[in-house]
Design an enzyme around this catalytic site. Sequence first.
Site, short mmCIF file in Angstrom:
data_model
loop_
_atom_site.label_atom_id
_atom_site.label_comp_id
_atom_site.label_asym_id
_atom_site.label_seq_id
_atom_site.Cartn_x
_atom_site.Cartn_y
_atom_site.Cartn_z
N LYS C 62 58.40 19.24 76.88
CA LYS C 62 58.61 19.06 75.43
C LYS C 62 59.82 18.17 75.20
CE LYS C 62 59.02 22.03 71.28
NZ LYS C 62 59.20 23.44 70.84
N SER C 137 55.76 24.82 67.52
CA SER C 137 56.22 23.45 67.57
C SER C 137 55.90 22.72 68.87
CB SER C 137 57.74 23.43 67.36
OG SER C 137 58.39 24.13 68.40
N SER C 161 56.50 29.25 69.18
CA SER C 161 56.22 27.82 69.39
C SER C 161 55.51 27.48 70.69
CB SER C 161 57.52 27.01 69.30
OG SER C 161 57.92 26.91 67.96
#
Lengths: 490, 104, 465
Positions: C62, C137, C161
């Site tokens: 990420k 996310s 997330s």
Amino acid sequence: MATRVREADAITERYEMVVGLEVHVQLRTKTKAFCKCSTTFGAAPNVNTCPVCLALPGSLPVLNEEAVALAVRAACALQCDINPVSIFARKNYFYPDLPKGYQISQYDQPLASNGRMVIGKNADGTPITIGITRLHMEEDAGKSIHDRFPGASAIDLNRAGVPLIEIVSEPDMRSSAEAGAYLRVLKQLLEYIDVSDVNMEEGSLRVDANVSARERGETRLGTKTEVKNMNSFSGVERALEAEFVRQCTILERGQKVHQQTMLWDGARGEVRPARSKEESHDYRYFPEPDLPPLRLDRDWISKVKNCLPELPQARQERFAAEYSLSAGDIEVLTSSPALADYFEGVARQSDDPKAAANWVMGEVLAAVKTTGQKIAHFSVRPADLARLIELVRDGFVSNTAAKKIFVAMVETGDPPAKIAEREGLVQVRDASELEKWVDEVLAENPEEAKRLRDGEKKLLGVLVGQVMKKSKGRADPRRVNQLLSERAGS
Amino acid sequence: MAVTRDDVAHVAELARIALDDARVNDLVRELNGILLHMDELRKVDTEGVEPTAGVGDAGTPLRPDEGPQIPLDRPREKFAPAMRDGFFIVPRLSTHEDVVEDEG
Amino acid sequence: MSTEHPARDAVRAAFARMEEVKAGRDGLNCVLWSDSGWSLDLAKEADERSSGVLAGVPFAVKDNIATHHLPTTCASRILEGYVSAYEATVVKRMREAGAVLVAKTNCDEFAMGSSTEHSAYGPARNPVCPSRVTGGSSGGSAAVVAAGIVPIALGSETGGSVRQPAAFCGVVGVKPTYGRVSRYGLVAFASSLDQVGVFGATVNDAALGMEVIAGRDERDSTSADRPVPRLRFDGSQRLDGVVIGRPREYFPDSLDPRMRERVDAALDALRGRGAEVKEISLEHTDLAIPVYYIIATAEASSNLARFDGVRYGFRDNGDEGLKGMYEATRSHGFGPEVTRRILLGTYVLSAGYYDAYYKKAQQVRTLITRDFGDAFDNGVDVILTPTTPTPAFELGAKAEPYEMYLNDIFTATANLAGVPAMSVPVGTIDGLPVGAQIIARHFEEAKMFRVASVLEHALGANGGA
Ligand SMILES: [Mg+2]
Ligand SMILES: [Zn+2]
């Protein structure tokens, strides 16, 4: 001007000054509070910075054990209660030398609280004790330099993250003189326990003052202002006086002092309000989520407590008892632990405290001052000074010679006996040599010699002088005296 | 407690975020919409309940007072917006004698 | 494919697959940054060492986790072009285990969102159905695993997330116990809730990734000094004596009946392996969202103060003075959702509101944590719930902030309590994947993975869809 001062005095007589001090002290650690960067002063800009103290995205703080130990040490010396659990908090505000946008500090659960410190004696001999509200740990900010580049500020983060303790006093001081005394005693104490360089010039000790004025006899506190930007103890005293006069004048006009921050301008010798934004005090403190609570177990705390060195007060009492010195001498000799150690070294090894005290307060302090040395590394070691004192006591060198020898010791660091030999300053006590000089002098001055023999004793001194002159000061005057008297007698 | 335009202006000032009037109005609406749900908490009895603070009963770990410094894999000049003579450079404060926030 | 260079072969395959599924900006937009030449050099080294449990395995990270060479922008304009000057502990451990970084993945700006629509680089698209969101996310990391580009990807969790996008994309997603994995190098959103999480194509892929990144790190004061157990299990085993809690608050009447049916089917499958299912209650569940958004935004408002244009990243000098620079930089650097949360967080911390909001939220957080403790004390080994109330929704479907926040309703509780939780695919609704969440006691990841392996095995591939 002069008249205005007199007015001010008249006004201030009706009011009492109430002062509390906040002192920030840099702790003497090798590395920063939350990262492994060096704390050395004066490195090239931003060299001592890493992902943590630059607040690079994703970096995290890890607490330095030595910083905790030194803070606890200071808290013990200030007789504080040490909280077994204390909590780090974030103090949020924007400033370019504050990399994270918050300072890691402590807020509602500080490391220590409720201490006290004696700063002197009242007229009646009772101690003047100042309360310590709290002592907490926090990190220093970097430096913003505003005058280096036009229109820009230059940021150096070498200092960012250096461990600090903030020592907050009760509003227990009643004059600028007491505030000065508090600072001097605190500095001395911190030097004794060796937690900081406590150097106001290098900024390792910084002072903010809270001042208010109230009519004498009034028990409630008046509205206080915070005075900042002082860079010496005397500056603190002068700033407090100036602010006190300002407040008294306001009160005298029946107006209200309003709570604000004042900045001391040492050059102008005046205080003026800081142009602070009203929100700058909404620090939005909350517990630092990157650091679990600091837990100190009892044993660890008492371990730190037990290795506290002898504190100033104890040392002064011991000096009085052990060396029977005057209060004045003791105050000078214990002013710093280094000086006190030096004196004790000389006193013990010479076994002559009085002489040691005289030498240290006289020649030693003078030499340290003129040569700009630190007493701790003074070129004349205590053992050598002790030896010099012995040489005088045992009559091997005269007092005058001793002073010359000391000067040479300061320059060369050589032992006194060696210098005395080299410079030919050892007193001659060998009888035959002395008799030779005495007889020569008597022969060269037949007239005086005769009158001496006829009992004109006052000539003794003159002739002794002649002999000393002939011996270039190396003859032992006591023995010369004896010899001449014998001659006169015979 | 409803958020006003002044509240939004105040926190925007604290957070160093500039907002035009239209945005302020939107945010007043949005924040009130969110805080409405937050006010649910008011109904919960938390008498004598300790707030969660920190993790781990062991307490924060302590590191020895020694280096080496954590190295930077890229020189500061590579990521700094403005550097000169080794300093980070920023526009000067309008009142740079204002040291109120510049404390240890 | 030749076999002398397994790492290089695997990395080439990963990049070929990126092309094939259009992982870039013009396509799924799940990959933000990659450099095949650089990755192949790493693969070459991996082939030469050919050691480590992940030798030659390509993985993605990420964009809010610090890596060498590739940018670390948190999908924010304020970190445009920023390349970290150090490497996150989790990335270092993956590298040392032989894994090869092939992509930095898209996400909501600073991990603030539940759909990966709040990215400065545009929304990511769900590989299963590109008109729909990946969830967020960590949507990009979920998508690269779902699209078969890599078997393992790292994401981050603050309120769901990893688990929520894993459920939306039909992969396995794990949030470990708070403190189990180092946060050093994870760009902080809400420090007391953040954890690095792992996505896996299978339960054991995720378990392997977790075994590699977990464990004490001296650079993170909140990382726990606990031994990391083996987390890979044989899914064909039985679960006799294992008690699974079914909390009624996670199955409200308003819940889509098909979602309830899929999750109950998963519970039946576990019963079939000998597990006992027990109805329980976690009574403060419905308070999780308000508590979560107060604590998360408060911490975020402070964590994001460092993005001030002084030392790194984006700077806009503005028109006047230092304050002008701060305001221009932050107003133009942060997107609307991040701005909204910074202001909300500043508000709940500001003078006069601290006790009413932040302190109150931390007290209710304590109650939520107790709910879990009580359940586990009463003989429950793990808790099983739906991961999300619904499958992946259409891009742009959730307009109102709070509507979006409600996506985390089943996941935020585990972050608040600090307990480990993971999402496992349990089938589909209208072809869209849905996940079941398994929650365990602090540091009992092993129990959680064991049940997850059995569930995966019992339901068959893709959760039996
Ligand atoms: Mg302070
Ligand atoms: Zn550092």
